[in-house]
Write a protein that holds these residues in place. Structure first.
Motif, mmCIF file in Angstrom:
data_model
loop_
_atom_site.group_PDB
_atom_site.id
_atom_site.type_symbol
_atom_site.label_atom_id
_atom_site.label_comp_id
_atom_site.label_asym_id
_atom_site.label_seq_id
_atom_site.Cartn_x
_atom_site.Cartn_y
_atom_site.Cartn_z
ATOM 1 N N PHE B 166 11.433 -11.797 -10.780
ATOM 2 C CA PHE B 166 10.240 -10.954 -10.885
ATOM 3 C C PHE B 166 9.506 -11.140 -12.216
ATOM 4 N N ASN B 167 10.060 -11.905 -13.144
ATOM 5 C CA ASN B 167 9.378 -12.052 -14.438
ATOM 6 C C ASN B 167 7.951 -12.544 -14.222
ATOM 7 N N ALA B 168 7.006 -11.793 -14.768
ATOM 8 C CA ALA B 168 5.596 -12.077 -14.458
ATOM 9 C C ALA B 168 5.137 -13.412 -15.029
ATOM 10 N N ASN B 169 5.713 -13.809 -16.138
ATOM 11 C CA ASN B 169 5.242 -15.015 -16.809
ATOM 12 C C ASN B 169 5.876 -16.282 -16.227
ATOM 13 N N THR B 170 7.200 -16.307 -16.192
ATOM 14 C CA THR B 170 7.882 -17.531 -15.782
ATOM 15 C C THR B 170 8.794 -17.331 -14.574
ATOM 16 N N GLY B 171 8.739 -16.184 -13.947
ATOM 17 C CA GLY B 171 9.626 -15.909 -12.811
ATOM 18 C C GLY B 171 9.325 -16.788 -11.606
ATOM 19 N N PHE B 172 10.321 -16.982 -10.782
ATOM 20 C CA PHE B 172 10.227 -17.862 -9.615
ATOM 21 C C PHE B 172 9.081 -17.434 -8.683
ATOM 22 N N LEU B 173 8.996 -16.147 -8.428
ATOM 23 C CA LEU B 173 7.983 -15.665 -7.476
ATOM 24 C C LEU B 173 6.568 -16.018 -7.925
ATOM 25 N N ASN B 174 6.271 -15.708 -9.167
ATOM 26 C CA ASN B 174 4.914 -15.969 -9.654
ATOM 27 C C ASN B 174 4.640 -17.455 -9.821
ATOM 28 N N GLN B 175 5.670 -18.209 -10.140
ATOM 29 C CA GLN B 175 5.472 -19.666 -10.233
ATOM 30 C C GLN B 175 5.056 -20.215 -8.873
ATOM 31 N N ILE B 176 5.725 -19.742 -7.830
ATOM 32 C CA ILE B 176 5.393 -20.190 -6.474
ATOM 33 C C ILE B 176 3.958 -19.767 -6.116
ATOM 34 N N LEU B 177 3.648 -18.518 -6.444
ATOM 35 C CA LEU B 177 2.299 -18.018 -6.134
ATOM 36 C C LEU B 177 1.238 -18.844 -6.859
ATOM 37 N N ARG B 178 1.493 -19.162 -8.124
ATOM 38 C CA ARG B 178 0.539 -19.976 -8.901
ATOM 39 C C ARG B 178 0.368 -21.346 -8.261
ATOM 40 N N LEU B 179 1.507 -21.927 -7.871
ATOM 41 C CA LEU B 179 1.498 -23.280 -7.285
ATOM 42 C C LEU B 179 0.659 -23.299 -6.004
ATOM 43 N N ILE B 180 0.928 -22.339 -5.142
ATOM 44 C CA ILE B 180 0.199 -22.302 -3.863
ATOM 45 C C ILE B 180 -1.287 -22.017 -4.118
ATOM 46 N N ALA B 181 -1.538 -21.108 -5.054
ATOM 47 C CA ALA B 181 -2.934 -20.743 -5.330
ATOM 48 C C ALA B 181 -3.724 -21.943 -5.854
ATOM 49 N N ARG B 182 -3.074 -22.782 -6.667
ATOM 50 C CA ARG B 182 -3.776 -23.969 -7.185
ATOM 51 C C ARG B 182 -4.010 -24.986 -6.075
#
Lengths: 451, 379
Positions: B166-182
Motif C-alpha cells: 500500500f505504500n503510496a510512493n513505491t508500493g506494488f499497487l501504485n507501481q502497477i497503477l502507474r505502469l498501466i496508466a502510462r
C-alpha cells in the motif's frame, strides 16, 4: 584529553535535566565531574540466589534487531546464569506501538514480565504499580547507584522509592546535511521558525506528485506530538498551568502548532503528495532527508564520514514573536522497572544491578546510539565519536527531560488525533487547540488529577 | 512444584470436576423429574441424558453464560483496572451514545465499510464464481489462486505485506497503477475519476463525522486530480477506509465458494429453455441466475455484514504505525479493544460490546425481515 573535557559537558548536560522535572524524591547531590570509579563488569555475589529454578522475564522495547537483542541473549543472559545457575532469563521484545497495551495487560492479569522497559515519561502512569526498590538499589544496598546521573534517577523515582534502573539517555535535536542545504542556496541549518519553513520549502523535491527528498523529516508526516511539546517549551511555554490544568490555550501552544502546520505545507504542498518510500537506513545518509529531528538512532552510524557534512541545531525558536524563546533539546531517559506483581523482585533487582554495570551500560548504549546513564560508563565511543560529543554539548546547554507527562497514553492519542485533523485541513487551529484543552482536561479530571 | 506436575494436577482436577458436575447435574435433573412423577425407567434415562450432556452444559454456563452476564454487569460500572468496579447504571451507555465523538466516529466508519465493503465483496465474489464456473483449462489452478487469500487469512504477516504494497510512493499497487496508466491513457482518466470519487466521498463522510466540511470543499474545488496522482492508501484519512475495503474484497474467497456451489445447483435446462425463448446472456443472468442463487447471496450478505461489523485485524495492523490517521479508520471493535486493553476501562469496553451486539442483532433481524421480498428458495 580532548574527549575528557566532553565528559564534563555530558554530565553537566544530563544534570540540568533534573531541574526541569518534578522532584519525586529527595534530589541526590549533583556531581560536576565523574568520580574516578573503575568500570564494573560483574556485581559482587549476592545472597539473592534462589534455591529453586526461576525464569526471569524481561520485556524489552529499546533494542536494535540482531544487535542488542543478540547481545542480551548470547552474552548477558548466559553471564547472569553463570552467577545464578538457577535463573533463566527470557527476553520478550515489543515495539512502542504495542508497549502500552502489553503492560496494561500484564497489570490487569497480575502477571507477566518481571522487568519492564519503560519510557521517559512513564513514572507518573505506572509508579504505583511498580515494585519499590530502595532496599535493593538504594545507596546502602548498592553503592554503585551513586554513579548514576541524579536526573536520570529522578526519572525512575516515585514517592521516594526507586522503581527501576535508567538504562539509556537519548537527546533529540535537529541535524541537517550542509551539502544539500548549499545545493538549495542555504548557508546554514535553520534556527528559527521562519528559517525552518523557508529551508523546508527550498530543499524539498517532489516528482510525479511523490516526495523524492524531504526538507525535514520527523516521525510520520511531520506530526510528531513530542516535537510539538519541545516547540512549546522552546517558546517559553509549558503544557501544564501551575494549578495542574493543561495549557494548550497559551500563545506558545498556538504558535508552535501553527508553525508545524506551515512547515508541513512547505514539505507537502497539499495532502495529495505521496510520502517518501520506507526508509532502509538513515534518511540523512541516503539524502532523502535534508534535515531530521530526532536522536542518533535514526541518524547515520556515528563513524560514518557523512557526519562531516551534518550540522547540529539544538532547537527552533521564534525570537520575533517570543523574545524569551530558547532552543530545547528534549532528553529521554528510558529505564527498566520491576513490576509490582512480580514474584521474583529480589532476583529481578539483582539482574538490574548486573545489567546496570558500567561495562554493560556502555556496551548497550554504544550499540543503541545513546548515552549511558552512569557517569563511569561515559567512556570509549562517548568521548570519541563526534556526533556523541556534539549531542552531549547541546544537551548540556539546552537539555530538558521528557518527563511528568500525565495520563500519557490518552494524552498522546488526543494530540495525535487533533493534530492530524488540523494538518489534514479537517478543522482550524483554534478548534484544534480548544479540543486538546477540553479533552485533556476531561481525561485529567476522570483520572482524579484535577478537581 | 515442577511445571509438569502442576499441569498434571490441574488436568486431574479438571477431570474430577467434570465427573462431579456431571453426576450432580444428572442427579438434579432426576430429582426434578421425580417430582414431576416420571417412571423409574424414565428417571434413569433423565439421569443418564443430563449426566452425559453435563460437560457441555457446564462448559456453556461457565464459559459463555457467566462471562456474558458478568460483562453485562460490568457495562453498568466504571471499572478501570486495577480499581474495583463502581456501579453507575447506564452512564457508560449514555456517554457512548451521546457524549463520545470517537465512538460515533468508529460506529460511522464501521457502517461506511459495511455499506461499501460488503456489496463490493458480493459483486467481486459473484464475478469470480461466474468466471470459475466456466469450463476452462487450468480451472483448478484459478480456483486455488482465488481461494488462497482465505487460506492465508488476515494474519499479521499477510497484513504487513499489504502495508508494504500500500505504500503510496513505491508500493506494488501504485507501481502497477502507474505502469498501466502510462501504457493506456484511458485508464489514467479512469484512475483520476476513481481518485476523485473516493476522495470526495470520504471528505464528505469526514465532514459528516466532524461537522466540518472544509476538506470536502477543498477536494471538490480542486476537481479531477492531476494525471500523476495515485491513491494514498495508508497516508491520508481519505483513503484508509478504501484500503480496508480493498483488503475485504481481496479475501472474498469464501463468498466465492458459496456462489460457485449455488451456480452449480442451477439446473441447466432453465438456461436452455430461456435461450429457446430468445433470452440473451444478460437476461438469463438477471432472470434466472440471480433469483436462483439468491439464498447464497442472502447467506453471504448476513455472514459478510456480521464479519464487517466485527472488523478488527485489518485496522489494527494497518493503522499501528499511523497513529495520527488511526481515528479515520477506527472500527467499533477496534475502539472496544482500545478502551479495554489500551486504557484498561473494562466497564466502558463491556458497554461497547453490548451496543455492538445489539447493532448486529438489529442488522441481522432487518435482513431476515427483508429476506422474503427477494430470496427465492423454490426452483
Amino acid at each position: 584529553m580532548r574527549g575528557k573535557s566532553w565528559i564534563g559537558w555530558l554530565i553537566v548536560g544530563i544534570l540540568v535535566l533534573g531541574a526541569c522535572q518534578q522532584p519525586a524524591a529527595p534530589s541526590p547531590t549533583p556531581t560536576a565531574a565523574p568520580p574516578p570509579a573503575a568500570p564494573t563488569a560483574v556485581p559482587s555475589p549476592s545472597p539473592a540466589a534462589p534455591a529453586k529454578p526461576v525464569t526471569l522475564k524481561v520485556l524489552i522495547v529499546d533494542y536494535v534487531k540482531d544487535k542488542t537483542d543478540k547481545w542480551l541473549e548470547n552474552e548477558v543472559a548466559p553471564a547472569f546464569k553463570q552467577k545464578y545457575p538457577n535463573v533463566n532469563v527470557e527476553f520478550i521484545y515489543v515495539n512502542w506501538g504495542t508497549l502500552d497495551e502489553t503492560i496494561q495487560g500484564y497489570f490487569a492479569a497480575g502477571e507477566g514480565a518481571d522487568i519492564l522497559n519503560l519510557g521517559s515519561e512513564y513514572i507518573a502512569e505506572y509508579g504505583d504499580r511498580l515494585a519499590p526498590l530502595n532496599r535493593y538499589l538504594g545507596p546502602d544496598a548498592w553503592p554503585e547507584i551513586k554513579q548514576f546521573i541524579p536526573a536520570t534517577l529522578e526519572t525512575v523515582t516515585w514517592k521516594g522509592e526507586i522503581r527501576g534502573l535508567p538504562w539509556l539517555v537519548a537527546p533529540r535535536a535537529y541535524m541537517c546535511r550542509t551539502d544539500l542545504l548549499k545545493e538549495a542556496g542555504i548557508e546554514r541549518a535553520p534556527r528559527t521558525f521562519k528559517e525552518a519553513i523557508e529551508q523546508a520549502r527550498k530543499t524539498t523535491i517532489i516528482e510525479g506528485n511523490a516526495l523524492k527528498r524531504a526538507g525535514i523529516v520527523t516521525t510520520g508526516k511531520l506530526d510528531d506530538w513530542q516535537e510539538y511539546i519541545a516547540l512549546i517549551w522552546a517558546l517559553g511555554g509549558e503544557i501544564y498551568k501551575p494549578n495542574g490544568e493543561p495549557a494548550f490555550d497559551s500563545p506558545q501552544a498556538k504558535a508552535a502548532l501553527k508553525f508545524m502546520y506551515d512547515r508541513r505545507r512547505a514539505v507537502y504542498p497539499d495532502e495529495t503528495v505521496a510520502d517518501l518510500p520506507p526508509a532502509t537506513g538513515s534518511r540523512l545518509a541516503d539524502g532523502t532527508a535534508v534535515c531530521i529531528w530526532g536522536n542518533l538512532w535514526g541518524a547515520p552510524d556515528v563513524k560514518d564520514p557523512i557526519w562531516e557534512k551534518i550540522e547540529f541545531v539544538p532547537g527552533l525558536t521564534d525570537p520575533e514573536n517570543f523574545p524569551n524563546s530558547k532552543p530545547v533539546v528534549q532528553v529521554f531517559t528510558d529505564w527498566l522497572a520491576v513490576a509490582g506483581y512480580s514474584k521474583n523482585v529480589e532476583i529481578a533487582a539483582e539482574f538490574l544491578k548486573f545489567l546496570g554495570s558500567a561495562e554493560n551500560l556502555n556496551r548497550y548504549n554504544r550499540d543503541f546510539g545513546s548515552f549511558p546513564p552512569r557517569k563511569d560508563a561515559q567512556t570509549g565511543y562517548v568521548q570519541e565519536a563526534k556526533p556523541m560529543i556534539t549531542m552531549a554539548q547541546l544537551m548540556a546547554e539546552y537539555g530538558r527531560g521528557f518527563a511528568d507527562i500525565r495520563e500519557t497514553a490518552k494524552f498522546r492519542e488526543i494530540l495525535q488525533k487533533q493534530m492530524s485533523a488540523y494538518f489534514t485541513d479537517q478543522q482550524d487551529l483554534d478548534t484544534t487547540l480548544k479540543n486538546i484543552q477540553e479533552q485533556y482536561t476531561q481525561v485529567l479530571r476522570e483520572a482524579g488529577r484535577l478537581p | 512444584m515442577e511445571p509438569y506436575r502442576y499441569t498434571l494436577l490441574w488436568a486431574a482436577g479438571t477431570v474430577l470436576f467434570i465427573f462431579i458436575s456431571s453426576v450432580a447435574l444428572g442427579a438434579i435433573a432426576r430429582g426434578i423429574a421425580q417430582r414431576c412423577g416420571y417412571s423409574r425407567n424414565r428417571l434413569e434415562d433423565v439421569f443418564a441424558g443430563y449426566a452425559f450432556a453435563a460437560p457441555w452444559i457446564v462448559g456453556f454456563v461457565l464459559f459463555v453464560v457467566a462471562p456474558v452476564l458478568t460483562s453485562l454487569y460490568w457495562s453498568l460500572t466504571i471499572y478501570r483496572l486495577p480499581n474495583p468496579p463502581v456501579f453507575v447504571g447506564l452512564a457508560n451507555y449514555a456517554k457512548l451514545l451521546f457524549r463520545d465523538p470517537d465512538f460515533r466516529a468508529a460506529l460511522l466508519n464501521t457502517l461506511y465499510i459495511a455499506v461499501f465493503g460488503v456489496p463490493a465483496q458480493l459483486v467481486v465474489a459473484l464475478a469470480l464464481a461466474i468466471l470459475l464456473n466456466q469450463r476452462v483449462r487450468g480451472e483448478g489452478f484459478y480456483r486455488t489462486a482465488f481461494y488462497l487469500p482465505v487460506l492465508l487469512g488476515t494474519n499479521a504477516a499477510v497484513l504487513l505485506s499489504w502495508v508494504f504494497m500500500f505504500n503510496a510512493n513505491t508500493g506494488f499497487l501504485n507501481q502497477i497503477l502507474r505502469l498501466i496508466a502510462r501504457a493506456f491513457p484511458p485508464f489514467q482518466e479512469l484512475l483520476r475519476l476513481f481518485i476523485f470519487i473516493v476522495e470526495s466521498t470520504n471528505a464528505a463522510f469526514l465532514g459528516i463525522q466532524t461537522g466540518n466540511f472544509t476538506l470536502f470543499q477543498r477536494v471538490w474545488q480542486a476537481g479531477l486530480p492531476s494525471p500523476e496522482r495515485v491513491p494514498l492508501w495508508l497516508e491520508n484519512p481519505l483513503w484508509l477506509k478504501a484500503a480496508i475495503i480493498l483488503l475485504l474484497v481481496w479475501s472474498c474467497g469464501n463468498m466465492m465458494l458459496i456462489y460457485l456451489a449455488a451456480l452449480n445447483s442451477v439446473p441447466p435446462e432453465f438456461y436452455e429453455a430461456a435461450q429457446v425463448d430468445g433470452a440473451g446472456p444478460w437476461q438469463r443472468f438477471r432472470y434466472i441466475t440471480l433469483p436462483l442463487i439468491s439464498p447464497a447471496t442472502f447467506y453471504n450478505l448476513v455472514v459478510g455484514l456480521i464479519a464487517v461489523l466485527q472488523l478488527f485485524e485489518q485496522p489494527y495492523v494497518l493503522l499501528r504505525d499511523r497513529p495520527t490517521l488511526a481515528q479515520s479508520g477506527y472500527t467499533v471493535v477496534y475502539y472496544l479493544w482500545r478502551a479495554t486493553f489500551r486504557f484498561n476501562e473494562i466497564g466502558y469496553g463491556a458497554a461497547i460490546s453490548w451496543i455492538l451486539t445489539l447493532l448486529i442483532l438489529i442488522v441481522t433481524l432487518v435482513q431476515f425481515r427483508l429476506e422474503r421480498r427477494w430470496v427465492h428458495y423454490d426452483l
